[in-house]
Each structure stands twice: as C-alpha cells, then as structure tokens.
Enzyme design. Structure first.
Site, mmCIF file in Angstrom:
data_model
loop_
_atom_site.group_PDB
_atom_site.id
_atom_site.type_symbol
_atom_site.label_atom_id
_atom_site.label_comp_id
_atom_site.label_asym_id
_atom_site.label_seq_id
_atom_site.Cartn_x
_atom_site.Cartn_y
_atom_site.Cartn_z
ATOM 1 C CE LYS A 121 -4.266 -1.868 2.092
ATOM 2 N NZ LYS A 121 -5.183 -1.698 3.077
ATOM 3 C CG ASP B 167 -8.101 0.564 3.399
ATOM 4 O OD1 ASP B 167 -9.028 -0.194 2.958
ATOM 5 O OD2 ASP B 167 -6.985 0.344 3.362
HETATM 6 P P1 NAP Z 1 -0.186 -4.073 9.567
HETATM 7 O O1 NAP Z 1 0.014 -2.651 8.765
HETATM 8 O O2 NAP Z 1 0.813 -5.260 9.134
HETATM 9 O O3 NAP Z 1 -0.281 -3.569 11.026
HETATM 10 C C1 NAP Z 1 -0.523 -4.608 11.958
HETATM 11 C C2 NAP Z 1 -0.675 -4.091 13.403
HETATM 12 O O4 NAP Z 1 -1.155 -4.969 14.372
HETATM 13 C C3 NAP Z 1 0.319 -3.297 13.941
HETATM 14 O O5 NAP Z 1 -0.219 -2.257 14.554
HETATM 15 C C4 NAP Z 1 0.869 -4.039 15.001
HETATM 16 O O6 NAP Z 1 1.769 -3.599 15.950
HETATM 17 C C5 NAP Z 1 -0.303 -4.792 15.489
HETATM 18 N N1 NAP Z 1 0.150 -6.399 15.936
HETATM 19 C C6 NAP Z 1 0.520 -7.391 15.120
HETATM 20 N N2 NAP Z 1 0.771 -8.188 15.847
HETATM 21 C C7 NAP Z 1 0.445 -8.067 17.289
HETATM 22 C C8 NAP Z 1 0.593 -8.517 18.653
HETATM 23 N N3 NAP Z 1 0.917 -9.774 18.853
HETATM 24 N N4 NAP Z 1 0.135 -7.861 19.690
HETATM 25 C C9 NAP Z 1 -0.067 -6.649 19.458
HETATM 26 N N5 NAP Z 1 -0.021 -5.920 18.436
HETATM 27 C C10 NAP Z 1 0.217 -6.456 17.072
HETATM 28 O O7 NAP Z 1 -1.586 -4.529 9.069
HETATM 29 P P2 NAP Z 1 -2.876 -3.689 8.585
HETATM 30 O O8 NAP Z 1 -2.981 -3.820 7.156
HETATM 31 O O9 NAP Z 1 -3.011 -2.533 9.279
HETATM 32 O O10 NAP Z 1 -3.954 -4.701 8.837
HETATM 33 C C11 NAP Z 1 -4.443 -4.648 10.346
HETATM 34 C C12 NAP Z 1 -5.691 -5.792 10.243
HETATM 35 O O11 NAP Z 1 -7.000 -4.968 9.735
HETATM 36 C C13 NAP Z 1 -5.531 -7.060 9.511
HETATM 37 O O12 NAP Z 1 -6.374 -8.430 10.283
HETATM 38 C C14 NAP Z 1 -6.377 -6.870 8.342
HETATM 39 O O13 NAP Z 1 -6.968 -8.121 8.011
HETATM 40 C C15 NAP Z 1 -7.459 -6.079 8.835
HETATM 41 N N6 NAP Z 1 -7.965 -5.144 7.590
HETATM 42 C C16 NAP Z 1 -9.242 -5.068 7.762
HETATM 43 C C17 NAP Z 1 -9.948 -4.147 6.340
HETATM 44 C C18 NAP Z 1 -11.286 -4.102 6.131
HETATM 45 O O14 NAP Z 1 -11.659 -3.787 5.226
HETATM 46 N N7 NAP Z 1 -12.158 -4.861 7.286
HETATM 47 C C19 NAP Z 1 -9.061 -3.218 5.688
HETATM 48 C C20 NAP Z 1 -7.740 -3.336 6.056
HETATM 49 C C21 NAP Z 1 -7.097 -4.157 7.106
HETATM 50 P P3 NAP Z 1 3.298 -3.329 15.905
HETATM 51 O O15 NAP Z 1 3.399 -1.898 15.153
HETATM 52 O O16 NAP Z 1 3.525 -2.954 17.367
HETATM 53 O O17 NAP Z 1 3.870 -4.364 15.143
#
Ligand code: NAP
Length: 283
Positions: A64, A100
C-alpha cells in the site's frame, strides 16, 4: 474493463468475489483478477495497469505504501494517509486513492454509530490504523487515543494525524500494557481494533472487564466474523461492528471510482458473505 488486485500473498482474498459480483449486478462487461506480486516485481506490475482496457485495481498488503512512487498522482486523502489501496487508470495516468478511510466511516455509520464528539480508542498503528485515524479525526471525534504494541509507531501516527486535527480535538498515543489499556478505555465510547490480533484462535488485546454495555466495539478483522474481542463485547452486552462492513464499503467506493456507477451494495454484501462462508467451510 479489466481490474486487478496487487498484493502478496493474495490467494485468500475475497475481493474478486465482491467486485465480480458488482460488475455482474451492474451488467458491466469486465473482470477482477488476482496479481500475486512479490516486492521485487512491484514496479513492472503497477506499470502493467497502463495497458488499454485496464481500469485500475486494488492494492493490499504489503504494497500500500510501496506503490506510491510508481503512480502519477495521488487523490488528497491518499496523500494525507501516505497509502494507496485503489488505483484508477485514466487516459494513461495512474491515480492512487485510499478508500479504507471512507469505507471504515461508512461502515460504522451504517451500523448507526456516529463518531463525531466521541472519545475513540484505536488499537494499532499499521496501515489500516493510519487510514482509520485520519477518518476519525475528519469525522470530528473529540478525543482519539492510539494504542500500539510499538508505542513509538503510535506516537508517529499521532504526530501525523495531529497536523490535521482541529483545536478542540485531543489526539494521544500510548502502549498496550494493561494499565495503559485500562486508562484509555475508562472513558472511551468507541473501541476499534485495527491490529492483526484476533485473526487466529482466541487472541485478544482487551480484557473482558474493560468492556461494558455502554461500549461500542468495532473489529475491522472480517475473518473470523466473531473475533475474541467481539465475543467478549457480546458477553459484556456492548454494541458490535464487524469488519465486513468496512471491507464491502471500501470495495464499493473503489468500484465507483473505476466505473462512475453507484455500487450495488446488496450484491457485494451477499458475495462477501458467501465467499467467507465458503472459506470457513474449507478451514
Ligand atoms: P499492519 O500494517 O501489518 O499492522 C499490524 C498492526 O497489528 C500493528 O499495529 C501491529 O503492532 C499490530 N500487531 C501485530 N501483532 C501484534 C501482537 N501480537 N500484539 C499486539 N499488536 C500486534 O496490518 P494492517 O494492514 O493495518 O491490517 C490490520 C488488520 O486489519 C488485519 O487483520 C487486516 O485483515 C485488517 N483489515 C481489514 C480491512 C477491512 O476492510 N475490514 C481493511 C484493512 C485491514 P506493531 O506496530 O507493534 O507491530
């Protein structure tokens, strides 16, 4: 009209089911296909969208932000967020959008929740959290508290969002230790999980005792439909919003950008629900 999803991996994505259903419902001749793109191929894959007949596509993890330098222009919201999830190909130019943010807001409003004036706790500081933080500030929240495992990333997100916040809006960052979580949630009216915690098993960042029947809890994870956070919210009697609405609304806004048509939301919801049920059956 050809449309593509650029990501890595992408085989699990239900976006083709949603977008192909939308194309069919509108009687449009077109297709939406997966383009699994390892990071080394990002430049040539984005360039391939410039071909005649290609209307654009979506971008997902981990590209992204990486696609931005390969585009000709960014829509204002994508420029502020610094990430693109939708690319429109118009007259040989590639324009990056971020749906988003608007998709998230549309989904909470559809659920009857209006964040204006609320204290919102946002869990996460990754890509989705960035879009949601800007959306919440735009929606006029009175206070936004961003909690992240890596507290420094929460601080950076808060610094970026604060630049667009108005005077009366308070934006703060914190870690996710138990005492920080308890302090933040004490006065929160809306809690949004934008971390990946909850995608597997019964993992959850929020203790059941911190939720009450006054809370509104939104988990943007859409698979599983009921994450452990949403299960705890149900037990607490809280109002709940799943990630399905955000998924469908961000897709709907992208569809309108590519086609100029109002998105057929009912057909898109139906396709998303069926595709998720199908995936659930294969687990
Ligand atoms: P990302 O950029 O990889 O961010 C991941 C986030 O999760 C970071 O804040 C990370 O914290 C945190 N995290 C990961 N493992 C963790 C743990 N064990 N304990 C605490 N925090 C943890 O991912 P993203 O693209 O933002 O996506 C996040 C979620 O949103 C995913 O599940 C995705 O499927 C969902 N999503 C849904 C939609 C929708 O349309 N419904 C759209 C986009 C995303 P750190 O920074 O500390 O690593």
């Amino acid at each position: 009209m050809k449309l593509y999803l650029i990501g890595h991996p992408v085989s699990h994505s239900i976006s083709p089911a949603i977008q192909n259903a939308a194309l069919r419902a509108c009687g449009l001749d077109g297709s939406y296909e997966l383009l699994d793109t390892p990071p080394v191929l990002i430049a040539e894959t984005v360039a391939s969208l410039r071909q005649a007949g290609v209307a654009g596509g979506n971008v997902t993890v981990p590209h992204k932000q990486a696609v931005v330098p390969h585009l000709d222009a960014l829509a204002p919201q994508a420029a502020r967020i610094g990430a693109v999830n939708t690319i429109a190909h118009q007259d040989g130019r590639l324009v990056g959008h971020n749906t988003d943010a608007a998709g998230f807001l549309a989904s909470v409003r559809e659920a009857g929740v209006h964040p204006g004036g609320m204290h919102v706790v946002l869990l996460g500081a990754g890509g989705a959290a960035h879009a949601i933080a800007f959306a919440l500030v735009d929606a006029g929240v009175s206070k936004l508290t961003v909690l992240n495992r890596d507290a420094h990333k929460a601080k950076l997100l808060v610094e970026a969002v604060s630049q667009t916040a108005s005077n009366g809006q308070h934006v703060a960052a914190s870690g996710i230790h138990a005492h920080e979580m308890a302090a933040a949630l004490e006065s929160a009216q809306l809690v949004v999980n934008a971390t990946t915690v909850g995608m597997r098993g019964n993992e959850c960042l929020v203790g059941r005792e911190l939720l009450s029947s006054d809370s509104v809890v939104c988990d943007i994870i859409y698979n599983p439909a009921e994450t452990e956070l949403l299960r705890r919210a149900r037990l607490a009697g809280a109002r709940r919003i799943t990630g399905l609405g955000m998924l469908v609304h961000q897709a709907a806004q992208a569809f309108t950008i590519w086609t100029g048509r109002t998105a057929p939301l009912a057909a898109m919801y139906r396709a998303a629900t069926e595709a998720l049920k199908h995936q659930e059956g294969r687990r």
